[in-house]
Design an enzyme around this catalytic site. Structure first.
Site, PDB file in Angstrom:
ATOM      1  N   THR A  29     -78.614 -37.052 -71.711  1.00 53.50           N
ATOM      2  CA  THR A  29     -79.279 -35.760 -71.475  1.00 53.50           C
ATOM      3  C   THR A  29     -78.844 -34.690 -72.481  1.00 53.50           C
ATOM      4  O   THR A  29     -79.689 -33.910 -72.920  1.00 53.50           O
ATOM      5  CB  THR A  29     -79.116 -35.268 -70.018  1.00 53.50           C
ATOM      6  OG1 THR A  29     -77.787 -35.532 -69.565  1.00 53.50           O
ATOM      7  CG2 THR A  29     -80.093 -35.946 -69.086  1.00 53.50           C
ATOM      8  N   ARG A  37     -84.699 -40.173 -63.712  1.00 51.56           N
ATOM      9  CA  ARG A  37     -84.613 -40.209 -62.251  1.00 51.56           C
ATOM     10  C   ARG A  37     -84.588 -38.798 -61.661  1.00 51.56           C
ATOM     11  O   ARG A  37     -84.790 -38.612 -60.477  1.00 51.56           O
ATOM     12  CB  ARG A  37     -83.361 -40.950 -61.798  1.00 51.56           C
ATOM     13  CG  ARG A  37     -83.377 -42.356 -62.303  1.00 51.56           C
ATOM     14  CD  ARG A  37     -82.800 -43.364 -61.348  1.00 51.56           C
ATOM     15  NE  ARG A  37     -83.227 -44.667 -61.754  1.00 51.56           N
ATOM     16  CZ  ARG A  37     -84.182 -45.368 -61.163  1.00 51.56           C
ATOM     17  NH1 ARG A  37     -84.782 -44.910 -60.091  1.00 51.56           N
ATOM     18  NH2 ARG A  37     -84.534 -46.536 -61.623  1.00 51.56           N
ATOM     19  N   GLN A 100     -76.965 -48.508 -69.408  1.00 50.14           N
ATOM     20  CA  GLN A 100     -78.251 -48.626 -68.725  1.00 50.14           C
ATOM     21  C   GLN A 100     -79.349 -47.995 -69.583  1.00 50.14           C
ATOM     22  O   GLN A 100     -80.530 -48.153 -69.295  1.00 50.14           O
ATOM     23  CB  GLN A 100     -78.225 -47.826 -67.414  1.00 50.14           C
ATOM     24  CG  GLN A 100     -77.363 -48.392 -66.320  1.00 50.14           C
ATOM     25  CD  GLN A 100     -77.440 -47.487 -65.099  1.00 50.14           C
ATOM     26  OE1 GLN A 100     -76.819 -46.430 -65.063  1.00 50.14           O
ATOM     27  NE2 GLN A 100     -78.203 -47.874 -64.104  1.00 50.14           N
ATOM     28  N   ILE A 102     -81.921 -46.976 -72.491  1.00 53.25           N
ATOM     29  CA  ILE A 102     -82.793 -47.771 -73.374  1.00 53.25           C
ATOM     30  C   ILE A 102     -83.113 -46.992 -74.642  1.00 53.25           C
ATOM     31  O   ILE A 102     -83.981 -47.381 -75.409  1.00 53.25           O
ATOM     32  CB  ILE A 102     -84.093 -48.171 -72.635  1.00 53.25           C
ATOM     33  CG1 ILE A 102     -84.834 -46.941 -72.086  1.00 53.25           C
ATOM     34  CG2 ILE A 102     -83.783 -49.150 -71.492  1.00 53.25           C
ATOM     35  CD1 ILE A 102     -86.175 -47.250 -71.433  1.00 53.25           C
ATOM     36  N   HIS A 118     -80.415 -52.814 -69.875  1.00 54.81           N
ATOM     37  CA  HIS A 118     -81.835 -52.759 -69.523  1.00 54.81           C
ATOM     38  C   HIS A 118     -82.739 -52.940 -70.736  1.00 54.81           C
ATOM     39  O   HIS A 118     -83.948 -52.726 -70.650  1.00 54.81           O
ATOM     40  CB  HIS A 118     -82.167 -51.439 -68.829  1.00 54.81           C
ATOM     41  CG  HIS A 118     -81.567 -51.334 -67.450  1.00 54.81           C
ATOM     42  ND1 HIS A 118     -81.416 -50.145 -66.785  1.00 54.81           N
ATOM     43  CD2 HIS A 118     -81.075 -52.281 -66.618  1.00 54.81           C
ATOM     44  CE1 HIS A 118     -80.850 -50.370 -65.600  1.00 54.81           C
ATOM     45  NE2 HIS A 118     -80.633 -51.657 -65.486  1.00 54.81           N
ATOM     46  N   CYS A 126     -94.489 -59.254 -79.798  1.00 59.38           N
ATOM     47  CA  CYS A 126     -95.855 -59.546 -79.377  1.00 59.38           C
ATOM     48  C   CYS A 126     -95.814 -60.615 -78.287  1.00 59.38           C
ATOM     49  O   CYS A 126     -95.161 -61.640 -78.438  1.00 59.38           O
ATOM     50  CB  CYS A 126     -96.658 -60.038 -80.580  1.00 59.38           C
ATOM     51  SG  CYS A 126     -98.299 -60.635 -80.142  1.00 59.38           S
ATOM     52  N   CYS A 129     -97.941 -64.020 -79.852  1.00 57.42           N
ATOM     53  CA  CYS A 129     -97.367 -64.858 -80.918  1.00 57.42           C
ATOM     54  C   CYS A 129     -95.843 -64.807 -80.936  1.00 57.42           C
ATOM     55  O   CYS A 129     -95.214 -65.549 -81.694  1.00 57.42           O
ATOM     56  CB  CYS A 129     -97.923 -64.464 -82.282  1.00 57.42           C
ATOM     57  SG  CYS A 129     -97.347 -62.874 -82.889  1.00 57.42           S
ATOM     58  N   ASN A 208     -68.678 -37.818 -63.857  1.00 51.90           N
ATOM     59  CA  ASN A 208     -70.074 -37.530 -63.503  1.00 51.90           C
ATOM     60  C   ASN A 208     -70.174 -36.135 -62.888  1.00 51.90           C
ATOM     61  O   ASN A 208     -69.208 -35.598 -62.380  1.00 51.90           O
ATOM     62  CB  ASN A 208     -70.590 -38.584 -62.504  1.00 51.90           C
ATOM     63  CG  ASN A 208     -72.107 -38.647 -62.444  1.00 51.90           C
ATOM     64  OD1 ASN A 208     -72.780 -38.632 -63.472  1.00 51.90           O
ATOM     65  ND2 ASN A 208     -72.656 -38.701 -61.244  1.00 51.90           N
TER      66      ASN A 208
HETATM   67 ZN   LIG Z   1     -98.915 -61.348 -82.242  1.00 51.64          ZN
END
Ligand SMILES: [Zn+2]
Length: 232
Positions: A29, A37, A100, A102, A118, A126, A129, A208
């Site tokens: 943050t 959340r 956690q 991403i 995560h 893809c 493929c 925290n």
């Molecule tokens: Zn592809």
């Protein structure tokens, strides 16, 4: 659970020989990444974000899924003092991070011993493929130019399982530490919050804004993690 000051928390981290950080949204943050959340986050005013980020939505409503996922990208965000100090720890002693998040910011800060529990917004492939696709291309279109297949991000969606290897690496990081430091998460999301359940002699420090209900936490500093890490 013992309440700690900034000084006491830092002393614990200095004394530790082998640290593992478990990090959540609160670490990002200060870099301008909204806590998805919290009510102020990107979920505000949207219905069922759990649905929009689900495997069902990816398959059955790809346009809606793609529109929502694009909101999660903040490619210009920079690591803050928390990411930087954690990366600096790694230069001095064995240090691992299980996150956690991403957003890729620990990686940007230079942390090498990193488990992105995560997944990451910045790894895509893809579905048809199976070739890797850059996130830049994914942000232009979710259709793969080469084969017309659907591109997806390598993030664990709702309804999807975790890869064995990722869980193994995370458990290994916890097992190898003598101090586990939980930062910027209320530590309630499974299976992330179960990672310390098998701990033995390790001490657990949590940093925290709000208290954590987890029974295995030994020490707690309540406040902004960035204020604490500025002083590390
Ligand atoms: Zn592809």
């Amino acid at each position: 659970m013992k309440t700690m000051t900034i000084k006491e928390s830092i002393a614990l981290m200095r004394q530790a020989e082998n640290i593992t950080f478990l990090t959540g949204a609160g670490v990002s943050t200060p870099s301008g990444i909204p806590d998805y959340r919290s009510l102020q986050g990107v979920y505000q005013g949207m219905t069922a974000p759990e649905y929009l980020l689900s495997h069902t939505a990816l398959i059955q409503e790809p346009a809606k899924f793609y529109e929502f996922v694009q909101l999660l990208y903040h490619p210009d965000a920079k690591p803050n003092v928390i990411h930087q100090k954690m990366a600096a720890f790694e230069k001095r002693k064995p240090t691992r991070i299980v996150t956690q998040n991403i957003d890729g910011l620990h990686s940007k800060a230079g942390s090498q011993q990193l488990v992105e529990f995560h997944g990451s917004l910045y790894h895509c492939h893809c579905r048809k493929c199976r070739l890797p696709v850059s996130w830049q291309d994914y942000l232009i279109s979710d259709v793969h130019e080469n084969c017309g297949g659907q591109i997806r991000l390598e993030v664990v969606l709702y309804e999807e399982g975790f890869q064995e290897a990722v869980i193994e690496n995370a458990l290994q990081a916890v097992a190898s530490a003598d101090l586990i430091v939980i930062v910027g998460t209320t530590f309630q999301v499974h299976p992330f919050c179960d990672l310390i359940n098998g701990k033995t002699q390790q001490k657990v420090l949590a940093i925290n804004q709000t208290p954590l209900g987890h029974p295995l936490i030994d020490y707690f500093y309540q406040g902004a993690a960035e204020e604490l890490f500025k002083q590390v």
